[in-house]
Design an enzyme around this catalytic site. Structure first.
Site, short mmCIF file in Angstrom:
data_model
loop_
_atom_site.label_atom_id
_atom_site.label_comp_id
_atom_site.label_asym_id
_atom_site.label_seq_id
_atom_site.Cartn_x
_atom_site.Cartn_y
_atom_site.Cartn_z
N GLY A 116 15.73 65.48 -5.08
CA GLY A 116 15.89 64.66 -6.28
C GLY A 116 15.63 65.40 -7.58
CD GLU A 117 15.13 71.25 -9.60
OE1 GLU A 117 15.02 71.98 -10.59
OE2 GLU A 117 15.12 71.66 -8.43
NE ARG A 119 17.85 61.37 -6.78
CZ ARG A 119 17.13 61.23 -5.68
NH1 ARG A 119 16.34 60.20 -5.53
NH2 ARG A 119 17.20 62.12 -4.72
CD GLU A 150 18.63 65.72 -3.12
OE1 GLU A 150 18.34 64.69 -3.73
OE2 GLU A 150 18.11 66.81 -3.35
CG ASN A 151 21.33 70.56 -3.70
OD1 ASN A 151 21.60 70.17 -4.82
ND2 ASN A 151 20.12 70.94 -3.36
NE ARG A 154 22.68 63.18 -4.56
CZ ARG A 154 21.82 62.85 -3.60
NH1 ARG A 154 21.61 63.68 -2.62
NH2 ARG A 154 21.20 61.68 -3.62
CB ALA A 155 30.29 68.39 -2.99
#
Length: 324
Positions: A116-117, A119, A150-151, A154-155
């Protein structure tokens, strides 16, 4: 060492697992508007001892000042698109943070962002003093896995960041490429091709990160057996805007002992003024595009800049407007 695969399709929830204590509860967005100071602390499980910087609301949700959150030391992403951050900031102002940030308490008031960096950065830009979080504990390998997945979901990683993350997973977890592929939900060939990009010289890697060449161009360059031929071909890609197919064909010519015009009739072309060539390269670097052409000389001419996507257009526009 025992290793288990985790498909990307299962999402971060499957990777993170369930927390055995109440401190893992997330905030109910419908009753606790984002950005408001949490209400008086509710009772928390007696088995959980919260750091003093963490506050709870009446639903058991956890909140913290985003200024206390530090980047995940295993975060694979280095580059953050400012335009996308601006858009996320506006969304957070309008709708709040809809998914808690996953964090880890290190010591004192030190907390790492595990997921969540983006965000967190956008929340700071929006001026929020409290953000919803989930408190978890991870080993070093798991920190990298969570951030990487996570990354990728989200591509969000550029090709070199993704390749570096795969390589680090292999090194830290004593995994092979097949096992890494299973964990992140990718084909083994995808992981293998990504890691090969790390064999490129640093300036070619930078050109890939900056969008001056594509991953297809990079793979074509890796086909070339000779380092000097690779350099020549890289210059042609940057200077002439070769397509991936043309680059692949050129790699085959080089590997067979030929040069670009070995089996073709040579075309007579005027030698370009070195000052003009240098100027064109500087423009490519500024705008992050491959196709720049100055017809004329340093006294008089026409400059053309070609782009191939809306993202390229927006970037060129922003650079021009901001430097008026």
């Amino acid at each position: 060492m025992a290793k288990t695969g985790l498909g990307l399709g299962k999402g971060l929830g499957a990777l993170l697992g369930e927390s055995p204590v109440d401190v893992s509860k997330t905030v109910d967005i419908s009753t606790s508007p984002i950005g408001e100071k949490p209400k008086a602390a509710a009772a928390v499980s007696s088995t959980a001892k919260l750091p003093v910087a963490i506050e709870t609301d009446e639903n058991g949700g956890l909140w913290i000042d985003p200024a206390l959150l530090q980047p995940n030391p295993k975060q694979p992403r280095i580059e953050f698109n400012q335009k996308q951050l601006d858009e996320l900031c506006e969304s957070i102002k309008e709708n709040g943070i809809l998914q808690p940030i996953i964090i880890e308490h290190v010591e004192g008031n030190t907390f790492y962002i595990i997921a969540g960096e983006r965000r967190t950065r956008a929340a700071k830009m929006a001026g929020l003093k409290k953000v919803p979080v989930q408190l978890r504990k991870f080993d070093e390998q798991k920190k990298l896995e969570v951030a990487l997945i996570e990354n990728i979901q989200r591509a969000d990683l550029n090709p070199i960041e993704e390749a570096t993350a795969y390589y680090n997973l292999i090194q830290m977890g004593d995994l092979n490429q097949e096992e890494v592929a299973k964990r992140v939900g990718k084909a083994r060939a995808t992981v293998a091709n990504a890691i090969r990009l790390l064999k490129l010289p640093s300036d070619i890697q930078n050109a890939l990160v900056n969008g001056q060449i594509t991953s297809g161009h990079a793979r074509a360059l890796l086909m070339v057996k000779s380092d000097s031929d690779m350099r020549i071909m890289f210059g042609k890609i940057m200077g002439s805007g070769l397509s991936v197919r043309e680059a692949e064909n050129l790699a085959e010519v080089y590997n067979n002992g030929g040069r670009a015009a070995a089996n073709k009739k040579k075309k007579l072309t005027a030698k370009k003024d070195p000052d003009v060539a240098l100027f064109e390269q500087e423009v490519r670097n500024i705008f992050g595009v491959r196709d720049v052409n100055l017809k004329g000389d340093t006294q008089k001419g026409t400059l053309s800049i070609s782009y191939s996507s809306k993202e390229d257009f927006d970037r060129i526009y922003e650079i021009l407007i901001n430097n008026r």
